[in-house]
Design a protein around this motif. Structure first.
Motif, short mmCIF file in Angstrom:
data_model
loop_
_atom_site.label_atom_id
_atom_site.label_comp_id
_atom_site.label_asym_id
_atom_site.label_seq_id
_atom_site.Cartn_x
_atom_site.Cartn_y
_atom_site.Cartn_z
N LEU A 81 7.79 -9.55 -12.21
CA LEU A 81 7.09 -8.36 -12.69
C LEU A 81 5.58 -8.56 -12.62
CD1 LEU A 81 7.18 -5.55 -13.78
CD2 LEU A 81 7.60 -6.45 -16.07
N VAL A 82 5.13 -9.78 -12.91
CA VAL A 82 3.70 -10.10 -12.78
C VAL A 82 3.26 -9.97 -11.32
CG1 VAL A 82 1.94 -11.88 -13.06
CG2 VAL A 82 3.72 -11.62 -14.80
N LEU A 83 4.07 -10.51 -10.40
CA LEU A 83 3.74 -10.44 -8.97
C LEU A 83 3.65 -8.99 -8.49
CD1 LEU A 83 3.41 -11.44 -6.06
CD2 LEU A 83 5.90 -11.73 -5.95
N ILE A 84 4.62 -8.17 -8.85
CA ILE A 84 4.64 -6.78 -8.39
C ILE A 84 3.41 -6.04 -8.88
CG2 ILE A 84 5.90 -4.59 -8.53
CD1 ILE A 84 8.48 -6.39 -8.83
N ARG A 85 3.08 -6.23 -10.16
CA ARG A 85 1.90 -5.56 -10.69
C ARG A 85 0.63 -6.08 -10.02
NH1 ARG A 85 -0.50 -5.95 -16.87
NH2 ARG A 85 -2.66 -6.08 -16.14
N ALA A 86 0.51 -7.40 -9.88
CA ALA A 86 -0.69 -7.98 -9.29
C ALA A 86 -0.90 -7.50 -7.86
CB ALA A 86 -0.62 -9.51 -9.34
N ALA A 87 0.18 -7.42 -7.09
CA ALA A 87 0.08 -7.00 -5.69
C ALA A 87 -0.41 -5.56 -5.60
CB ALA A 87 1.43 -7.14 -5.01
N ILE A 88 0.10 -4.68 -6.46
CA ILE A 88 -0.32 -3.27 -6.43
C ILE A 88 -1.77 -3.14 -6.88
CG2 ILE A 88 0.09 -1.00 -7.46
CD1 ILE A 88 3.07 -1.72 -7.59
N GLU A 89 -2.18 -3.94 -7.84
CA GLU A 89 -3.57 -3.88 -8.29
C GLU A 89 -4.55 -4.37 -7.23
OE1 GLU A 89 -2.83 -4.25 -13.13
OE2 GLU A 89 -3.63 -5.97 -12.04
N CYS A 90 -4.07 -5.27 -6.37
CA CYS A 90 -4.92 -5.76 -5.28
C CYS A 90 -4.89 -4.83 -4.07
CB CYS A 90 -4.48 -7.16 -4.86
SG CYS A 90 -4.77 -8.45 -6.10
N PHE A 91 -3.73 -4.26 -3.77
CA PHE A 91 -3.56 -3.40 -2.59
C PHE A 91 -2.68 -2.22 -3.00
CE2 PHE A 91 -3.89 -7.85 -1.32
CZ PHE A 91 -5.01 -7.82 -0.50
N SER A 92 -3.29 -1.11 -3.32
CA SER A 92 -2.60 -0.01 -3.98
C SER A 92 -1.40 0.53 -3.21
CB SER A 92 -3.59 1.13 -4.26
OG SER A 92 -4.17 1.60 -3.04
N ASP A 93 -1.42 0.49 -1.89
CA ASP A 93 -0.34 1.06 -1.08
C ASP A 93 0.75 0.05 -0.72
OD1 ASP A 93 -1.48 3.57 -1.07
OD2 ASP A 93 -2.68 3.16 0.72
N ILE A 94 0.69 -1.13 -1.30
CA ILE A 94 1.65 -2.18 -0.96
C ILE A 94 2.99 -1.90 -1.65
CG2 ILE A 94 1.27 -3.79 -2.89
CD1 ILE A 94 1.09 -6.04 -0.76
N HIS A 95 4.08 -2.36 -1.03
CA HIS A 95 5.42 -2.22 -1.61
C HIS A 95 6.16 -3.53 -1.38
CE1 HIS A 95 8.86 -0.09 -3.21
NE2 HIS A 95 9.59 -0.49 -2.18
N LEU A 96 6.73 -4.09 -2.44
CA LEU A 96 7.44 -5.37 -2.36
C LEU A 96 8.93 -5.16 -2.58
CD1 LEU A 96 5.11 -7.72 -4.48
CD2 LEU A 96 4.94 -7.14 -2.06
N THR A 97 9.73 -5.87 -1.79
CA THR A 97 11.18 -5.90 -2.02
C THR A 97 11.62 -7.34 -2.14
OG1 THR A 97 11.63 -5.85 0.37
CG2 THR A 97 11.61 -3.75 -0.79
#
Length: 551
Positions: A81-97
């Motif tokens: 959950l930390v990773l998903i939030r951090a990735a979106i905060e760094c790159f708003s259009d990113i999507h992780l699976t």
């Protein structure tokens, strides 16, 4: 907290008098001594509870730390959950699976307008560290399905929203970390301060998230490149796209609409095609010693039979040789750390005699084969002889097949090594994966009950020991394989559900194994059941577990 009323809490031999409403976390802080694996949850009255649980009555609690698989799951889930939030905060259009375990970590695929660079990964890692250092709280709230659907739609989590269609309850528990909301199958740690140990690496089209596991509780496991395993996973993802079944809701949709018989036929045909390709590789290589290894309940026996049929199609005449008959006498069997016989240790096998017999067979000699008597615990010779011709390969199934020490006298150029495992290509949703071990455990529960009369509780109790043996004797050698075969069937959990659920429900709630049973029942609840087995062919690997195999 009611300071006027005291409750009695029994924990690790101590009897504590505490105010009613005391949080488990407050108690765990007193027991988190140096040198102890990180405590992340607790068992209360045979149920798993988060550390944020308040105690309102006299209880006995047992802490869950990183030496326990439940503890590792909680740590990994919270870190995700930390990773998903951090990735979106760094790159708003990113999507992780979230995809699968790999390289001693967790592989997370990145969907973005361009490939991530090392600098991008460093930025995400640093943002994760900042969130963790801030000690933010994980908050859980109960929301309606309609509210959850809107949350998932806003965050572009389509598979989570679609899976709600199959949820029986009208409510769902959603976790928040700051602005980020998400659903995870299982519990979280209380705050990010618990997640101080992690790393993030760029890999292929995604990231490898590193975290402690049961075997490296105080450090990160050593990063281990597993390119062959990664290739099998990539192939499995391709199969999932061919079948149009990447998530559980896709499978459920097909079952409800009645399209699953065709999906079963395609999945089985893909298996048969792969086995035929492996047989072609063996014939082309000219190798005569075919070694098949894999973890428990991976379907090795059925795979070996199907491979032999394909080898015969290619004009070869394979012969099988069992490694179990080469066990050392019981008196010489090594003991594990609990003082019990360790039959999964390499030292439990007379490798010298095995190598000698295989060498003589390849030379065209007649060999007296042993038979291990499991009642007396001794090897016997009952006049069983074997002689093979030059066009007859030996097919040998055993857990040590990939370990060179098992066949060290035999020329490496004559050996063809196959690793088989049930590497699930289906995920619950974008962020909740289906661990390979869960699929294999469910397979084994069903087979053990059917063939040995074992209860689900007995199989669950034995499972940690089985897993330790796999970590020592199988997984370290999987990259030694010439080829890997994924025995997972995309539809199998919808078939296995009706067999597993009654067995899991039969476990008494007072038993230690009831916690794992509840977790597996929750996991199976996501699936729509396929009530009839009529479309599963008699040659299917699945029939090795549910019965009805032609082998």
């Amino acid at each position: 907290m009611n300071v006027d009323k005291l409750i009695t809490v029994n924990v690790e031999g101590q009897r504590l008098q505490l105010p009613e409403g005391t949080l488990i976390e407050a108690i765990s802080d007193q027991f988190q001594a140096n040198g102890r694996p990180l405590i992340v949850a607790a068992k209360v009255a045979r149920s798993l509870r988060e550390l944020t649980t308040s105690l309102t009555e006299d209880v006995t609690i047992e802490f869950i730390d990183l030496s326990n698989q439940d503890g590792v799951r909680i740590y990994q889930r919270s870190l995700l959950l930390v990773l998903i939030r951090a990735a979106i905060e760094c790159f708003s259009d990113i999507h992780l699976t979230v995809e699968h375990s790999l390289n001693k970590g967790l592989y997370v695929e990145v969907h973005y307008e361009r490939p991530l660079t090392d600098a991008d990964v460093f930025e995400i890692r640093q943002r994760m560290a900042d969130i963790i250092d801030s000690g933010e709280l994980f908050m859980k709230e109960r929301v309606s399905k309609a509210e959850a659907a809107q949350i998932f739609e806003d965050l572009r989590m389509g598979s989570k929203k679609r899976l709600l269609d199959y949820r029986k309850s009208d409510y769902i528990n959603v976790y928040s970390l700051g602005w980020m909301k998400n659903y995870f199958y299982g519990y979280m740690v209380p705050s990010t301060r618990y997640l101080f140990l992690f790393d993030l690496k760029r890999y292929a089209d995604g990231l490898i998230l590193m975290h402690p596991d049961r075997f490296s509780q105080f450090t990160l496991p050593e990063y281990l490149e597993q390119e062959k395993l990664a290739q099998v996973y990539r192939e499995s993802e391709t199969w999932a796209r061919i079948l149009d079944v990447s998530y559980v809701y896709n499978l459920n949709d097909m079952i409800v609409s009645g399209q699953h018989p065709e999906m079963i036929r395609i999945a089985e045909a893909l298996h048969e095609k792969k086995i035929a390709q492996i047989a072609d590789q063996i014939q082309k290589s000219g190798k005569r010693v075919i070694l098949i290894a894999g973890p428990s309940s991976s379907g090795k026996t059925t795979f070996a039979h199907r491979l032999m049929i394909q080898l015969r199609v290619n004009g070869l005449r394979p012969v099988t040789l069992g490694t179990d008959d080469y066990f050392v006498d019981r008196a010489h069997t090594p003991l594990d750390e609990n003082g019990e016989y360790d039959f999964e240790s390499l030292e439990a096998v007379d490798t010298q005699k095995f190598n000698e017999d295989v060498t003589r067979l390849l030379a065209g000699e007649t060999v007296d084969l042993p038979t291990f008597n499991f009642l007396t615990g001794e090897r016997e010779y009952n006049g069983r002889k074997l002689k093979i011709d030059a066009d007859q390969p030996l097919v040998i199934e055993g857990i040590h097949g990939l370990n060179e020490k098992m066949t060290e006298i035999i020329d490496r150029q004559t050996k063809f090594k196959i690793y088989i495992s049930a590497l699930t290509q289906l995920n619950i949703d974008e962020h909740n994966r289906i661990p390979t071990t869960d699929s294999r455990l469910i397979r084994r529960i069903i087979r053990d009950h059917r063939t040995r009369g074992h209860s689900a509780g007995a199989t669950i109790q034995r499972w940690p020991s089985v897993r330790r043996g796999e970590e020592r004797n199988i997984f370290p050698f999987q990259e030694e394989a010439d080829v890997m075969f994924n025995s997972s069937m995309v539809y199998e959990l919808a078939i296995l559900k009706k067999y597993a659920e009654p067995l899991l429900r039969s476990i008494d709630e007072t038993c230690e194994e009831s916690i794992e049973a509840k977790r597996l029942l929750k996991f199976l609840s996501y699936f729509v059941s396929i009530d009839s087995d009529q479309d599963v062919p008699a040659t299917s690997i699945l029939k090795e577990f549910i019965g009805g195999s032609c082998f």
